[in-house]
Design an enzyme around this catalytic site. Sequence first.
Site, mmCIF file in Angstrom:
data_model
loop_
_atom_site.group_PDB
_atom_site.id
_atom_site.type_symbol
_atom_site.label_atom_id
_atom_site.label_comp_id
_atom_site.label_asym_id
_atom_site.label_seq_id
_atom_site.Cartn_x
_atom_site.Cartn_y
_atom_site.Cartn_z
ATOM 1 N N LYS A 1 0.840 -1.198 0.000
ATOM 2 C CA LYS A 1 0.000 0.000 0.000
ATOM 3 C C LYS A 1 0.876 1.248 0.000
ATOM 4 O O LYS A 1 2.083 1.184 0.224
ATOM 5 C CB LYS A 1 -0.924 -0.009 1.221
ATOM 6 C CG LYS A 1 -0.201 0.022 2.556
ATOM 7 C CD LYS A 1 -1.187 -0.046 3.717
ATOM 8 C CE LYS A 1 -0.438 -0.020 5.043
ATOM 9 N NZ LYS A 1 -1.367 -0.024 6.198
ATOM 10 N N TYR B 1 16.157 30.467 7.735
ATOM 11 C CA TYR B 1 14.988 31.183 8.256
ATOM 12 C C TYR B 1 15.055 31.312 9.769
ATOM 13 O O TYR B 1 15.401 30.375 10.483
ATOM 14 C CB TYR B 1 13.707 30.437 7.878
ATOM 15 C CG TYR B 1 13.256 30.653 6.458
ATOM 16 C CD1 TYR B 1 12.864 31.910 6.012
ATOM 17 C CD2 TYR B 1 13.214 29.592 5.560
ATOM 18 C CE1 TYR B 1 12.445 32.111 4.716
ATOM 19 C CE2 TYR B 1 12.786 29.778 4.246
ATOM 20 C CZ TYR B 1 12.408 31.030 3.830
ATOM 21 O OH TYR B 1 12.000 31.223 2.547
#
Length: 424
Positions: free
Chosen positions: A59, A278
């Site tokens: 999956k 940042y």
Amino acid sequence: MASDPKMIPQTGLLSAEANQAAGLAAYGGVLTVDLDAIIANWRKLEKTAVPAECSAVIKANAYGCGTEQVARALDKAGCKTFFVATIEEARTARAAAPEAAIYVLGGYFQNTGEHYAKINCRPVIGDLNELAEWDVFCRRTGWSGGAAIHIDTGMNRLGLTLAEAQAIIPRINAGDHGINLVMSHLVSAEQLNSPVNAKQLAAFRGIVSEFSGVPATLANSSGIFLGAPFQFDLVRPGAALYGVNPTPEADNPMQPVVDLKARIVQIRNVERGESVGYGGTWTARRPTKLAIIAVGYADGYFRAASSNDGTRGAEVIVAGRRCPVAGRVSMDLIAIDITDLPPNAARRGHLVTLLGDGITVDELAHHFGTIGYEVLTSLGRRYARIYKGGNVVEPLERPVAAQAAEQSSSPPVEQPASPPPLPS
């Protein structure tokens, strides 16, 4: 190793390796999936679970590794049963493994029977309403492709309660019920001494003993290592196939599968006291040389791997040595402190290793503050993807934008023949 001739410039002046390198230069990162390692992991799990059958959970795009490629490789290796989450995933798996049994864990919804029948896959039914709707479809169409029954033994997520399962036993034992498998799911399989394991085992063993002649499955990857009592007729490994440690209290018995490299886009120097990234959360404590790498959280390299003045973040292998992340991971870029490397050991255009060469999925998950499952399933779509091994030749997967551009100018690809129509 597979390559795509559409993306790699072909010239008689370059070797095959040089051609591939030229093509990969268009990408910020390269993700390599070792199909031979996946097969080796599956065989190890199969051997551990003998005499139970060993299936494969594929999956979520085979945990980020590629449903089609993984299913085809495991199918050729002898895997006969696969588990996916959705019908769409089942379609992809069916194309790669035409004769395999494919179970869809997401269950059955009204009016989806035709989709199951068209590709001959089996729903995992975990609710009495689902079972009733499935019965109606089978009676109406004559379809006899089979299904699984999911019983909840403690997860409290999906599955019939023990009382509901007990109530359908007369129906199962009457014969001609179309149920191929009965299953449950372990809550704490990775914890060897968890009392929940024994409690679930006792509950599941008690109920499946009444499902006359129906094979049973309980063990996921970690459950296989709980021993023979948990293995029943079939085991369902998922993450372990892709290199995640199924025994976190011990050494990892699985081979690594994924190698992730990203490109240096710039080398730069910062002075002592200057901040990087940042928020300015990381400050150079000495004259520092940085390598700026073309990967970020948009590519599945989590922002949690960042460092600051008080906390060390993840590491990247540059020129054979581990170098720390400097500052915050941003959307497309990270900065790496390469001050301690020899001069000219790292240059613009070089590839560095983010996963592989000793950096494991589980180590990266630790820095990301999550589990290996999430690391693998978050691997971005901007990497060039290369598949090696598996006794197959696969094209290098391209980013979605590049695929769309090609599709607009390329003739349609011939589709495989449709399966036989539904029974009337």
